[in-house]
Design an enzyme around this catalytic site. Structure first.
Site, mmCIF file in Angstrom:
data_model
loop_
_atom_site.group_PDB
_atom_site.id
_atom_site.type_symbol
_atom_site.label_atom_id
_atom_site.label_comp_id
_atom_site.label_asym_id
_atom_site.label_seq_id
_atom_site.Cartn_x
_atom_site.Cartn_y
_atom_site.Cartn_z
ATOM 1 N N GLU A 111 -3.686 2.033 5.507
ATOM 2 C CA GLU A 111 -3.543 3.398 6.025
ATOM 3 C C GLU A 111 -2.326 4.129 5.439
ATOM 4 O O GLU A 111 -2.336 5.368 5.314
ATOM 5 C CB GLU A 111 -3.364 3.346 7.548
ATOM 6 C CG GLU A 111 -2.817 4.628 8.119
ATOM 7 C CD GLU A 111 -2.576 4.562 9.611
ATOM 8 O OE1 GLU A 111 -3.374 5.170 10.316
ATOM 9 O OE2 GLU A 111 -1.613 3.916 10.056
ATOM 10 N N ASP A 112 -1.284 3.367 5.087
ATOM 11 C CA ASP A 112 -0.043 4.026 4.663
ATOM 12 C C ASP A 112 -0.126 4.647 3.273
ATOM 13 O O ASP A 112 0.754 5.418 2.894
ATOM 14 C CB ASP A 112 1.117 3.022 4.724
ATOM 15 C CG ASP A 112 1.421 2.643 6.160
ATOM 16 O OD1 ASP A 112 1.378 3.537 7.022
ATOM 17 O OD2 ASP A 112 1.677 1.452 6.419
ATOM 18 N N HIS A 157 6.596 4.281 12.455
ATOM 19 C CA HIS A 157 5.787 5.443 12.056
ATOM 20 C C HIS A 157 5.430 6.274 13.281
ATOM 21 O O HIS A 157 5.423 5.760 14.401
ATOM 22 C CB HIS A 157 4.468 4.982 11.437
ATOM 23 C CG HIS A 157 4.576 4.337 10.094
ATOM 24 N ND1 HIS A 157 4.062 3.101 9.814
ATOM 25 C CD2 HIS A 157 5.121 4.795 8.940
ATOM 26 C CE1 HIS A 157 4.288 2.811 8.544
ATOM 27 N NE2 HIS A 157 4.938 3.822 7.995
ATOM 28 N N ARG A 192 10.298 6.561 7.028
ATOM 29 C CA ARG A 192 9.487 6.420 5.818
ATOM 30 C C ARG A 192 9.066 7.757 5.201
ATOM 31 O O ARG A 192 8.695 7.797 4.026
ATOM 32 C CB ARG A 192 8.230 5.602 6.126
ATOM 33 C CG ARG A 192 8.503 4.169 6.563
ATOM 34 C CD ARG A 192 8.891 3.299 5.384
ATOM 35 N NE ARG A 192 9.283 1.960 5.773
ATOM 36 C CZ ARG A 192 8.434 0.953 5.928
ATOM 37 N NH1 ARG A 192 7.156 1.140 5.728
ATOM 38 N NH2 ARG A 192 8.880 -0.240 6.266
ATOM 39 N N ASP A 237 2.607 -6.122 1.991
ATOM 40 C CA ASP A 237 2.136 -5.221 3.049
ATOM 41 C C ASP A 237 0.844 -4.479 2.688
ATOM 42 O O ASP A 237 0.454 -3.546 3.403
ATOM 43 C CB ASP A 237 3.235 -4.192 3.365
ATOM 44 C CG ASP A 237 4.383 -4.806 4.160
ATOM 45 O OD1 ASP A 237 4.102 -5.360 5.240
ATOM 46 O OD2 ASP A 237 5.534 -4.745 3.703
ATOM 47 N N CYS A 295 -3.423 0.939 11.271
ATOM 48 C CA CYS A 295 -2.953 0.825 9.884
ATOM 49 C C CYS A 295 -3.819 -0.077 9.016
ATOM 50 O O CYS A 295 -3.640 -0.125 7.809
ATOM 51 C CB CYS A 295 -1.507 0.371 9.854
ATOM 52 S SG CYS A 295 -1.246 -1.173 10.680
ATOM 53 N N ARG A 313 6.519 -0.964 -1.536
ATOM 54 C CA ARG A 313 5.107 -0.751 -1.235
ATOM 55 C C ARG A 313 4.421 0.181 -2.256
ATOM 56 O O ARG A 313 3.237 0.450 -2.154
ATOM 57 C CB ARG A 313 4.945 -0.207 0.193
ATOM 58 C CG ARG A 313 5.424 -1.197 1.264
ATOM 59 C CD ARG A 313 4.869 -0.876 2.634
ATOM 60 N NE ARG A 313 3.419 -0.854 2.621
ATOM 61 C CZ ARG A 313 2.670 -0.460 3.650
ATOM 62 N NH1 ARG A 313 3.245 -0.086 4.768
ATOM 63 N NH2 ARG A 313 1.361 -0.454 3.567
ATOM 64 N N LEU A 317 7.349 -6.387 5.349
ATOM 65 C CA LEU A 317 8.587 -5.774 5.859
ATOM 66 C C LEU A 317 8.634 -5.780 7.389
ATOM 67 O O LEU A 317 7.608 -5.583 8.038
ATOM 68 C CB LEU A 317 8.648 -4.308 5.415
ATOM 69 C CG LEU A 317 8.869 -4.048 3.924
ATOM 70 C CD1 LEU A 317 8.580 -2.579 3.610
ATOM 71 C CD2 LEU A 317 10.298 -4.415 3.548
HETATM 72 N N1 LIG Z 1 0.714 2.464 9.573
HETATM 73 C C1 LIG Z 1 1.320 1.387 9.994
HETATM 74 O O1 LIG Z 1 1.533 1.183 11.183
HETATM 75 N N2 LIG Z 1 1.718 0.514 9.077
HETATM 76 C C2 LIG Z 1 2.381 -0.688 9.363
HETATM 77 C C3 LIG Z 1 3.183 -1.139 8.178
HETATM 78 C C4 LIG Z 1 3.919 -2.383 8.433
HETATM 79 C C5 LIG Z 1 4.661 -2.921 7.243
HETATM 80 N N3 LIG Z 1 5.218 -4.194 7.560
HETATM 81 C C6 LIG Z 1 5.766 -1.980 6.806
HETATM 82 O O2 LIG Z 1 6.882 -2.115 7.290
HETATM 83 O O3 LIG Z 1 5.535 -1.109 5.975
#
Ligand SMILES: NC(=O)NCCC[C@H](N)C(=O)O
Length: 258
Positions: free
Chosen positions: A67-68, A163, A133, A62, A248, A87, A19
């Site tokens: 980390e997410d 984020h 998010r 992704d 992340c 995700r 994404l």
């Molecule tokens: N914790 C973060 O900085 N995550 C990056 C996530 C990037 C991923 N392309 C997203 O948009 O979810």
């Protein structure tokens, strides 16, 4: 000595379809991404972190941004409900990994959404970004899980970046660092140090004075070195094209009993 364990997840073959929200899409080189990821893992290991591979989730472009999917405080892991629906398939493998490492596991439930990239830990304070998010129900659930364990949850508006941790992270002494044009409300942080580059706002604390950070922020690295820190630079250009940063790509676990 606290254990130094970190979860990481290898980038999958579909990473180029990750994404992008605040950036224009530019082509991602899949092989280069894999070798940059290996360089990142090597840097963690070279500084005493034992890395654990989370089961790949190759259908999820992704998934490398592990980390997410989880927030860990003391021995409790809160499995998130990512704000981007595509995700959500990433969480199963992470659940299994943290449980195997001895964490007690909790979940964010509908209608809550929360991305781990929105949670910045500074001592016992958990700053949580309320942005694209993470919604209000997600913030409430984070509070309900971690405040009884002694955390203080402080919610922070995030409107200019993906984020909270795309905007700010913290130095070992707790000073919050950020590139001011991208931080909604710097005055929410008790000590705030502006840095000259967007990527200079992202550091992973390796232990002692060492800061893992992106090669793309040389002026910020110089600033930190001048303040007595030791920057450890890694090239993560392919992940930056997808709005990823050094934080992340791993989840560090310091307080599990296992
Ligand atoms: N914790 C973060 O900085 N995550 C990056 C996530 C990037 C991923 N392309 C997203 O948009 O979810």
């Amino acid at each position: 000595m606290p254990s130094k364990k970190a979860l990481v997840r290898r980038p999958g073959p579909r990473i180029a379809d990750g994404l992008v929200t605040h950036l224009e899409r530019t082509p991602v080189d899949v092989d280069k991404a894999l070798s940059q990821w290996q360089g990142y893992v090597d840097a963690l290991e070279a500084h005493g972190w034992e890395t654990f591979l989370v089961e790949p989730a190759d259908d999820c472009p992704d998934a490398v941004f592990v980390e997410d999917t989880v927030v860990v405080f003391r021995n409790v892991a809160l499995i998130t409900r990512p704000g981007a629906e595509q995700r959500r398939g990433e969480i199963a493998g992470v659940e299994e990994a943290v449980a195997r490492l001895g964490a007690s596991v909790n979940w964010v439930w509908e209608p809550g959404t929360l991305d781990g990239g929105d949670v910045l830990k500074v001592g016992d304070t958990l700053y949580v970004g309320r942005g694209g998010r993470t919604n209000a129900a997600g913030v409430r659930q984070l509070r309900a899980v971690f405040e009884p364990l002694g955390a203080q949850v402080v919610s922070v508006p995030v409107s200019k970046v993906l984020h909270l941790k795309s905007a700010v992270t913290a130095l070992p002494d707790g000073t919050v660092i950020g590139h001011e044009p991208l931080v909604d409300t710097p005055s929410l942080f008790p000590r705030f140090l502006p840095v000259p580059e967007e990527a200079g706002a992202h550091v992973v604390l390796l232990g002692g004075d060492r800061l893992l950070m992106a090669e793309s922020a040389p002026k910020s690295a110089e600033l930190f070195a001048d303040l007595g820190y030791e920057p450890v630079l890694v090239d993560i250009s392919e992940f930056e094209k997808l709005e990823g940063c050094v934080t992340c790509l791993s989840v560090r676990l310091r307080s599990l009993y296992a």
